[in-house]
Design an enzyme around this catalytic site. Sequence first.
Site, PDB file in Angstrom:
ATOM      1  CB  SER A  45      -0.921   0.000   1.216  1.00 12.99           C
ATOM      2  OG  SER A  45      -0.183   0.106   2.414  1.00 12.99           O
ATOM      3  CG  HIS A 157      -0.879  -5.609   4.021  1.00 11.69           C
ATOM      4  ND1 HIS A 157      -0.482  -4.864   5.088  1.00 11.69           N
ATOM      5  CD2 HIS A 157      -0.295  -5.039   2.930  1.00 11.69           C
ATOM      6  CE1 HIS A 157       0.305  -3.879   4.681  1.00 11.69           C
ATOM      7  NE2 HIS A 157       0.426  -3.954   3.382  1.00 11.69           N
ATOM      8  CD  GLU A 166      -0.503  -2.119   8.993  1.00 11.04           C
ATOM      9  OE1 GLU A 166       0.014  -1.685  10.041  1.00 11.04           O
ATOM     10  OE2 GLU A 166       0.005  -1.956   7.874  1.00 11.04           O
ATOM     11  CG  ASP A 244      -2.026   1.708   8.422  1.00 15.04           C
ATOM     12  OD1 ASP A 244      -2.719   2.658   7.997  1.00 15.04           O
ATOM     13  OD2 ASP A 244      -0.973   1.335   7.874  1.00 15.04           O
ATOM     14  CD  GLU A 297       0.390   3.636   9.793  1.00 13.21           C
ATOM     15  OE1 GLU A 297       0.669   3.020  10.849  1.00 13.21           O
ATOM     16  OE2 GLU A 297       0.860   3.320   8.685  1.00 13.21           O
ATOM     17  CG  ASP A 324       2.458   4.884   5.975  1.00 13.06           C
ATOM     18  OD1 ASP A 324       3.499   5.225   5.391  1.00 13.06           O
ATOM     19  OD2 ASP A 324       1.959   3.743   5.839  1.00 13.06           O
ATOM     20  CE  LYS A 349       5.261   1.992   5.881  1.00 17.01           C
ATOM     21  NZ  LYS A 349       4.043   2.164   5.022  1.00 17.01           N
ATOM     22  CG  HIS A 377       7.043  -3.805   9.177  1.00 17.26           C
ATOM     23  ND1 HIS A 377       6.503  -5.061   9.297  1.00 17.26           N
ATOM     24  CD2 HIS A 377       5.978  -2.952   9.303  1.00 17.26           C
ATOM     25  CE1 HIS A 377       5.200  -4.973   9.480  1.00 17.26           C
ATOM     26  NE2 HIS A 377       4.860  -3.714   9.493  1.00 17.26           N
ATOM     27  CE  LYS A 400       2.813   0.026  10.342  1.00 17.60           C
ATOM     28  NZ  LYS A 400       1.628   0.523   9.627  1.00 17.60           N
TER      29      LYS A 400
HETATM   30  P1  PGA Z   1       3.021  -1.294   3.149  1.00 14.86           P
HETATM   31  O1  PGA Z   1       2.121  -1.320   4.452  1.00 14.86           O
HETATM   32  O2  PGA Z   1       4.385  -1.672   3.513  1.00 14.86           O
HETATM   33  O3  PGA Z   1       2.331  -2.283   2.254  1.00 14.86           O
HETATM   34  O4  PGA Z   1       2.928   0.116   2.617  1.00 14.86           O
HETATM   35  C1  PGA Z   1       2.535  -0.814   5.678  1.00 14.86           C
HETATM   36  C2  PGA Z   1       1.768   0.413   6.063  1.00 14.86           C
HETATM   37  O5  PGA Z   1       0.893   0.895   5.328  1.00 14.86           O
HETATM   38  O6  PGA Z   1       2.026   0.954   7.126  1.00 14.86           O
HETATM   39 ZN    ZN Z   2       0.444   2.580   6.841  1.00 17.81          ZN
END
Ligand code: PGA
Ligand code: ZN
Length: 440
Positions: A45, A157, A166, A244, A297, A324, A349, A377, A400
Site C-alpha cells: 500500500s 495485505h 492493520e 492503520d 494511522e 504514513d 519507513k 517495516h 511497528k
Molecule cells: P506497506 O504497508 O508496507 O504495504 O505500505 C505498511 C503500512 O501501510 O504501514
Molecule cells: Zn500505513
Amino acid sequence: KITDVHARQILDSRGNPTVEVEVTAETETTGKKITARESVPSGASTGRFEAIELRDGDKDYFGLGVQKAVDHVNTKIREMLLGMNVLEQAKLDRAMVELDGTDNKGNLGANAILGVSLACAKTAAKALDMPLYRYLGGTNAKTLPVPMMNVINGGVHAKNTLDFQEFMIMPVGARGFSQALKMGAEVYHFLRQILNENGMSTAVGDEGGFAPDFKNTGEAFSYLSKAVEKAGYRVGEDIVYAMDAAASELYDEARGVYVFSGESKGNGEEQEIARSSEEMIAMYEELVQQFPIVSIEDGLFEDDWEGWQKLTKRLGDKVQLVGDDLFVTNPKRIQCGIKLGAANAVLVKVNQIGTVTESLNAIEMAKSAGYHTVISHRSGETEDAFIADLAVAVNAGQIKTGAPCRAERTSKYNQLLRIEEELAEDAVFVPEEITEKQKA
Ligand code: PGA
Ligand code: ZN
C-alpha cells in the site's frame, strides 16, 4: 575507505525480488577489511509521494525484477563511492542523491540508493566495533520502542473482508520490551485459539496477522478484546489498540468517497458502502469510544490536508494520529503537516525516502515539533533488522513491525531483545508517552 560495493537481487517475504548490498571498507591504520550487508524492503500500500522503487518491467518475475537497480549499484554508485570514507554517512548519502539528480530518486532507484546507504551505516558501525544503534544514535540511544503488533491483517495485505489494513496490539502495561513481546505473543496465540473455536480462518496476511472474514471493523476489535482477556490481561490497561486504516487505498478520488467493499461483502449486502471524509471522522470517534484505540494511522486520503486538519482538531488530543502515506518520511511533507496542524505523529519507513540521512532528518524534524515517531517495516520485508537498531538509536518510542511470528517480522523483535539485554539497566521503556493522551 570504501574498497568495494556489490549488489545482488534476492527475494523478499512476498517472494518478490529486492536489492541486497554489501559494502566493504578498509581501515587505514591496520589494513583490515570489513564487510556488512543490508537489504531493502518493499510496500504494497505504497504512498503516491514515495521515492521511486526501480523495477525492471520485463518478463522476469512479472516485471518486478530489480536488476536495473542492482546494476546501478554495481557500476555508477560503486565507482563514485570507491575511496570515500564509510564513516561519512551524510556525505555518502548526499553524493548518491546528487548523482541521481531527481527529486524522487527515479534515476538510480530509491531501492538502489537505500541498499547502499543502509549497508554503509552497518559497515561503519562494524569498523568502529560499535553496535549499530550506538553508531547511529550516539551515547543517548537507550529507548526500547513499544511494539505495535499487527495481529489482524486486512486491506491490500490480505484477501479477506476487512477494509482497514492493520489491527494492532500495544502492551503498554509491560515494564520492558521483552515483557511486552511476551504479552503480545500470548495474545496472538489466544486469538488463534478463539478464531479456531469459532470456525474462522487462521491463515495469515502479509505481516503475519490473522486474516479471517470479519463482518466489520468493530468485530475485529471485539475479537482482540476476547483474546486479551483470555490471556489474562486487562483491555485498555495492559493492552491497548492501534490501527492503520490505510485510507488512501479505499479512496475513490473521482467521487471523493471511501469505498468499503469488504464490509458490504461481509454483511452480505448488495449495496455499496461508501463514506465521506466527515463520516470517516465520525466513525473513528465512535471506534475510539468503544475500544481503547490509542493510535490511528492514515485515517484519511494522502492528499486531503484539509480533512487531516479537521481529523486532528477533532481527535488529536485523545489519539495519536499517524501520517504514513501522508508524510512518506519526507521532511518537506512533514514540514507542511506541522505548519497546517495535520496529524501528530510520523511513521518512518526508510525506503519511502531512500537514505539513512534523510530518514534521520525526518525524525528530527518530527520530534522537534512535538510529533511522535513510529519506526516501521514494510509489508514486503527481508531478514534484516536495521529498523530495530534505528528505533533505539533515535529513541523513537514506538516500532511497528508486524505480528510476533514469521522470521522477517521476528528478526526485528529478536534484535530488540538483544539490544535490551545489552543495555541492561540503562534501557528505557516509556509506554506512558502513548497512553498519556488517552488518560488525559
Ligand atoms: P506497506 O504497508 O508496507 O504495504 O505500505 C505498511 C503500512 O501501510 O504501514
Ligand atoms: Zn500505513
